[in-house]
Write a protein that holds these residues in place. Structure first.
Motif, mmCIF file in Angstrom:
data_model
loop_
_atom_site.group_PDB
_atom_site.id
_atom_site.type_symbol
_atom_site.label_atom_id
_atom_site.label_comp_id
_atom_site.label_asym_id
_atom_site.label_seq_id
_atom_site.Cartn_x
_atom_site.Cartn_y
_atom_site.Cartn_z
ATOM 1 N N ALA A 167 -1.845 6.542 1.424
ATOM 2 C CA ALA A 167 -2.847 5.548 1.838
ATOM 3 C C ALA A 167 -2.556 4.798 3.130
ATOM 4 O O ALA A 167 -1.780 4.780 3.819
ATOM 5 C CB ALA A 167 -2.809 4.135 1.471
ATOM 6 N N THR B 108 -7.741 -3.470 -0.798
ATOM 7 C CA THR B 108 -8.367 -2.433 -1.449
ATOM 8 C C THR B 108 -8.487 -1.195 -0.799
ATOM 9 O O THR B 108 -8.719 -1.719 0.005
ATOM 10 C CB THR B 108 -10.275 -3.770 -1.434
ATOM 11 N N TYR B 109 -8.126 -0.778 -2.011
ATOM 12 C CA TYR B 109 -7.724 0.440 -1.528
ATOM 13 C C TYR B 109 -8.653 1.948 -2.852
ATOM 14 O O TYR B 109 -7.783 1.582 -3.697
ATOM 15 C CB TYR B 109 -6.571 0.947 -1.114
ATOM 16 N N LYS B 110 -9.286 2.478 -2.716
ATOM 17 C CA LYS B 110 -9.820 3.191 -3.400
ATOM 18 C C LYS B 110 -10.580 2.084 -4.976
ATOM 19 O O LYS B 110 -9.998 2.614 -6.010
ATOM 20 C CB LYS B 110 -8.942 4.535 -3.969
ATOM 21 N N GLU C 298 -4.494 1.392 12.618
ATOM 22 C CA GLU C 298 -4.389 2.628 11.217
ATOM 23 C C GLU C 298 -5.370 3.405 11.587
ATOM 24 O O GLU C 298 -6.275 3.802 12.368
ATOM 25 C CB GLU C 298 -5.575 1.579 10.364
ATOM 26 N N LEU D 169 0.566 -0.836 0.365
ATOM 27 C CA LEU D 169 -0.102 -0.088 -0.128
ATOM 28 C C LEU D 169 0.631 0.988 -0.004
ATOM 29 O O LEU D 169 0.560 2.626 -0.635
ATOM 30 C CB LEU D 169 -0.905 -0.231 0.979
ATOM 31 N N ASP E 210 -5.298 9.927 5.361
ATOM 32 C CA ASP E 210 -6.136 9.531 4.591
ATOM 33 C C ASP E 210 -6.432 10.260 3.665
ATOM 34 O O ASP E 210 -6.702 11.207 3.895
ATOM 35 C CB ASP E 210 -7.057 8.966 4.705
#
Length: 510
Positions: free
Chosen positions: A299, A339-341, A364, A292, A369
């Motif tokens: 991220a 999964t990111y964006k 986190e 990431l 972000d």
């Protein structure tokens, strides 16, 4: 640990620098130290600085080192291959030695703060200013600070020096017997309970409840050889916290780790951070995935894989792991989906191979972000939570023969873990004392995973070698973990600088 070295290190805390002026002759350093503790108005900011430095020990890599080499957490593959000293914390090989720099940092960071606390305790004991309320408050804070760090040091290293300014000539700088070490920890915490208020206006400072809880932990975690393992006394101190009515579980487990619920009713104490240097904590930098980070530096769950959950810690019970179906703590504690964006990443060539394996999620900080690097993660970090008190209290009840009552306290914690309604099949009921003793270790991992208590839990229950050897990938691969690893080695720097700790005083096995 030489007296002059300690004075220099303590003064460095006060000044915020390491100027060569502090290396001048001892009388000048001693005079400066005396001036620094000469009044309540001077001791107060000194203690604030010490508490800040205690917090800073929890930041970045050093704040996670003691969680490595356990059955719940291990280093990522690239981390293990990149630093032999750090790798030794999981491999339990020849690099886990007195020369290990990571171990040396853990040891060295704690003694200057103990020095400030000890100097403060001595000065406050003879202070005659009119403000007795402030003097008591500062005495409670200093006593708590010395006890907390002594407890940590003795849990990991065993016999340690005792910094008592009234007994320097008697104690010197040598390692002291466990019973004496624990007598100081208990006395300091009893004084803290007496002097600290129920609530502090500034949550960075400890209050009465966390001192009571830590006293309970001391009596529960103290090794049998110290003479201080006492389930009745531990139970009594945990009861003080429970009966105070000040603390309660948050209804939603995930909320415990949300910045929107900082310093909640569940928190007995948490280290205070924010998203700006120097008050950020960089924990996500170490716990997130470099895949990431490679995709997007903003991220929020990116990072560099210092510490990952073991397979046992992230797998379901049906697959030989920890988690039971329906336990919401699993999704709140561990990231499985990267999964990111809308993009599901793939593992690039040249990586270690585990960067998309499950990662730690608790730290986190979504506030960064798209705006700041994940280096600026700055959520508070829990020290002692009310759920921990309930589970420790249940352990005491079980050890004292009240297993049915103990099950009720565990079920309080598990009720939240299953969304507020605990299915009958998930209730603890009808366990034998031995079954309870075995199962509570898994329950503590589910509730408190990555919060810093696992190594102590494994040491006090005698399970370190067995469980780490079976569950930690690197320890299992190397096959050299042994009983002597229940203690860390005394760092070589201490042996070289301290005339009263020599090679013959090293922990056995190193």
């Amino acid at each position: 640990m030489k007296a002059k070295i300690i004075a220099f290190m303590a003064l460095a805390i006060l000044s915020g620098s390491c100027s060569s002026d502090f290396l001048d002759e001892e009388p000048k350093s001693s005079l400066t130290a005396a001036q620094a503790y000469g009044s309540l108005g001077k001791i107060e900011p000194v203690l604030l600085g010490a508490i800040t430095n205690w917090r800073n020990m929890q930041k970045d890599r050093a704040g996670l080192y003691t969680s490595l080499g356990t059955d719940e957490a291990q280093q990522g593959a690239l981390q293990v291959t990149g630093d032999a000293n750090q790798a030794g914390l999981d491999l339990y090989n020849g690099f886990l030695s007195q020369e290990n720099q990571a171990i040396g940092q853990l040891w060295n960071d704690r003694w200057p703060v103990i020095e400030v606390a000890a100097q403060s305790i001595r000065a406050l004991g003879t202070n005659t200013e009119d403000d007795s309320a402030k003097r008591d408050l500062l005495m409670g804070e200093a006593s708590f600070l010395r006890a907390t760090l002594m407890f940590e040091l003795t849990q990991y290293w065993g016999e340690i020096p005792i910094n008592d300014k009234a007994k320097t000539a008697e104690f010197g700088l040598k390692r002291q017997p466990l019973d004496l070490v624990y007598s100081y920890i208990v006395a300091d915490l009893e004084r803290a309970v007496e002097k600290l208020p129920v609530t502090q206006s500034n949550p960075a400072f400890p209050a009465k409840g966390v001192a009571q809880a830590l006293l309970g932990k001391v009596y529960l975690y103290a090794p049998e050889a110290s003479g201080y393992r006492d389930y009745n006394k531990a139970k009594q101190w945990f009861e003080e916290v429970i009966k105070s009515g000040k603390y309660s579980l948050l209804p939603n487990y995930a909320d415990v780790f949300s910045p929107d619920h900082a310093n909640s009713s569940e928190s007995l104490y948490e280290w205070q951070y924010n998203n700006n240097w120097p008050d950020n904590n960089q924990i996500q930098w170490q716990t997130g995935s470099r895949v990431l980070a490679n995709m997007d530096q903003y991220a929020y769950f990116g990072g560099y894989d210092l510490i990952l959950p073991t397979q046992y810690c992230y797998k379901d019970k049906t697959d030989g792991g920890l988690w039971e179906a329906g336990d919401v703590r699993k999704a709140a504690s561990i990231r499985y989906d990267f999964t990111y964006k809308g993009v599901t990443p793939t593992l690039p060539a040249g990586f270690g191979g585990d960067e998309l394996d499950p990662h730690i999620k608790k730290f986190e900080d979504i506030r960064v972000d798209g705006k700041q690097s994940f280096w600026n993660s700055g959520k508070n970090k829990a020290y002692i939570r009310y759920s921990d008190v309930l589970l420790n209290y249940a352990e005491c009840l079980n050890e004292l023969g009240s297993t049915t009552e103990a099950e009720g306290y565990v079920n309080q914690v598990r009720t939240r873990a299953f969304g507020g309604t605990l299915p009958d099949a998930m209730k603890w009921s009808g366990l034998s004392q031995t079954q309870f003793r075995d199962q509570i270790l898994d329950e503590r991992m589910r509730e408190l995973t990555f919060e810093g208590w696992r190594r102590m839990d494994l040491i006090r229950t005698g399970k370190l070698v067995e469980l780490v050897g079976a569950r930690n990938k690197w320890a299992k691969q190397n096959g050299t973990i042994a009983a002597f690893h229940n203690r860390y080695p005394i760092p070589i720097g201490e042996i070289k600088l301290n005339d009263e700790i020599g090679p013959e005083d090293q922990n056995p096995g190193y």
